[in-house]
Design an enzyme around this catalytic site. Structure first.
Site, PDB file in Angstrom:
ATOM      1  N   LYS A 127      -3.180   3.386  -2.250  1.00 22.20           N
ATOM      2  CA  LYS A 127      -4.700   3.615  -1.993  1.00 22.20           C
ATOM      3  C   LYS A 127      -4.499   4.730  -0.715  1.00 22.20           C
ATOM      4  CE  LYS A 127      -8.177   1.299  -2.331  1.00 22.20           C
ATOM      5  NZ  LYS A 127      -8.382   1.754  -3.600  1.00 22.20           N
ATOM      6  N   MET A 133      -9.036   9.607   8.579  1.00 23.00           N
ATOM      7  CA  MET A 133      -9.124  10.300   7.264  1.00 23.00           C
ATOM      8  C   MET A 133      -9.895  11.454   7.346  1.00 23.00           C
ATOM      9  SD  MET A 133      -9.366   6.805   5.067  1.00 23.00           S
ATOM     10  CE  MET A 133     -10.233   5.892   6.659  1.00 23.00           C
ATOM     11  N   ASP A 139       0.819  -1.299   0.084  1.00 22.98           N
ATOM     12  CA  ASP A 139      -0.062  -0.114  -0.047  1.00 22.98           C
ATOM     13  C   ASP A 139       0.804   1.368  -0.061  1.00 22.98           C
ATOM     14  OD1 ASP A 139      -2.594  -0.988  -0.058  1.00 22.98           O
ATOM     15  OD2 ASP A 139      -2.984  -0.538   1.957  1.00 22.98           O
TER      16      ASP A 139
END
Length: 254
Positions: free
Chosen positions: A58, A170, A36
């Site tokens: 990602k 996030m 990742d």
């Protein structure tokens, strides 16, 4: 040819010292590593000489490898009899789409192994030197993503009313709207913190109040990837800063 297997490896928040021994052994045993975007690049040094490395970045707000493509890669290599090591940042089971991958692999009859790791929320708390579940302040912690799959936001009022420490992932790009939404239930003076690049050499920490946290984050260029921590337990970090007579912005250097 026998079917291979897939190991979902948790790479932790960044520093290779925070990898588990089990994670390191799995990486060394892999034939194909799917890595990742937020994983420390140096993790590839732990691979076997013959292993192939595939970057499958990602990351929110950036161009990303489609999830369906990643799952096809895992199936393809595993069905060729290879040991696929899917390396995810933090803990693979927390906001890493592991559920989708596990279901897809099991449906294809592919063995899945999971290696746990340290999530960035825990790394952020460690950097601040606070407990997420300090019993003088709360009875638990809630890990929550700042946006749902359909693009909407969680029910901040309900989350705020729990009295739990909120570890928000996030959410750096939405810190204004998040703090405003939480402020409808929580007092403006509620302790808050933001930690960028938690658990890495680039770590930046900021403590303030809920009412000030968005402005402070903007003033100090705190951006993604970052974890936002809200709740009384963060008051321990505020007290530590005050005891050292640091500036009003209450910024903690790395």
């Amino acid at each position: 040819m026998n079917t291979g297997k897939v190991t979902l490896v948790s790479a932790g928040p960044g520093d290779l010292d925070l990898l588990t021994f089990r994670a390191a052994k799995a990486i060394a045993a892999g034939d194909v590593l799917l890595i990742d975007d937020l994983v420390n690049d140096d993790i590839a040094t732990l691979k076997a000489a013959h292993a192939r490395v595939v970057r499958v970045g990602k990351r929110g707000g950036c161009k990303s490898t489609p999830q369906a493509f990643i799952q096809r890669l895992m199936r393809r290599y595993a069905l060729q009899g290879k040991h696929v090591v899917r390396i995810k940042g933090g803990d693979a089971l927390l906001f890493g789409r592991a559920g989708e991958e596990i279901a897809d692999l099991r449906h294809a009859g592919i063995e899945v192994e999971i290696v746990n790791g340290i999530s960035s929320g825990f790394a952020a708390a460690a950097g601040l030197g606070v407990s997420l579940t300090h019993r003088d302040h709360c009875q638990g912690v809630i890990f929550v993503t700042a946006h749902l799959r359909d693009g909407t936001e969680p029910d901040w009022a309900t989350l705020a009313a729990t009295g739990m420490t909120l570890a928000i992932y996030m959410g750096a790009s939405r810190i204004d709207s998040i703090s405003e939404a939480l402020g409808k239930t929580l007092a403006a003076g509620t302790p808050a913190a933001v930690v960028q690049w938690a658990g890495t050499s680039r770590e930046k920490r900021l403590v303030a109040t809920l009412g000030d946290i968005a402005a402070c984050a903007a003033a100090h260029d705190i951006a993604s990837p970052a974890v936002i921590l809200i709740g009384g337990a963060m008051g321990e970090a505020m007290e530590a800063v005050s005891a050292r007579s640091e500036p009003a912005m209450r910024r903690l250097s790395a």
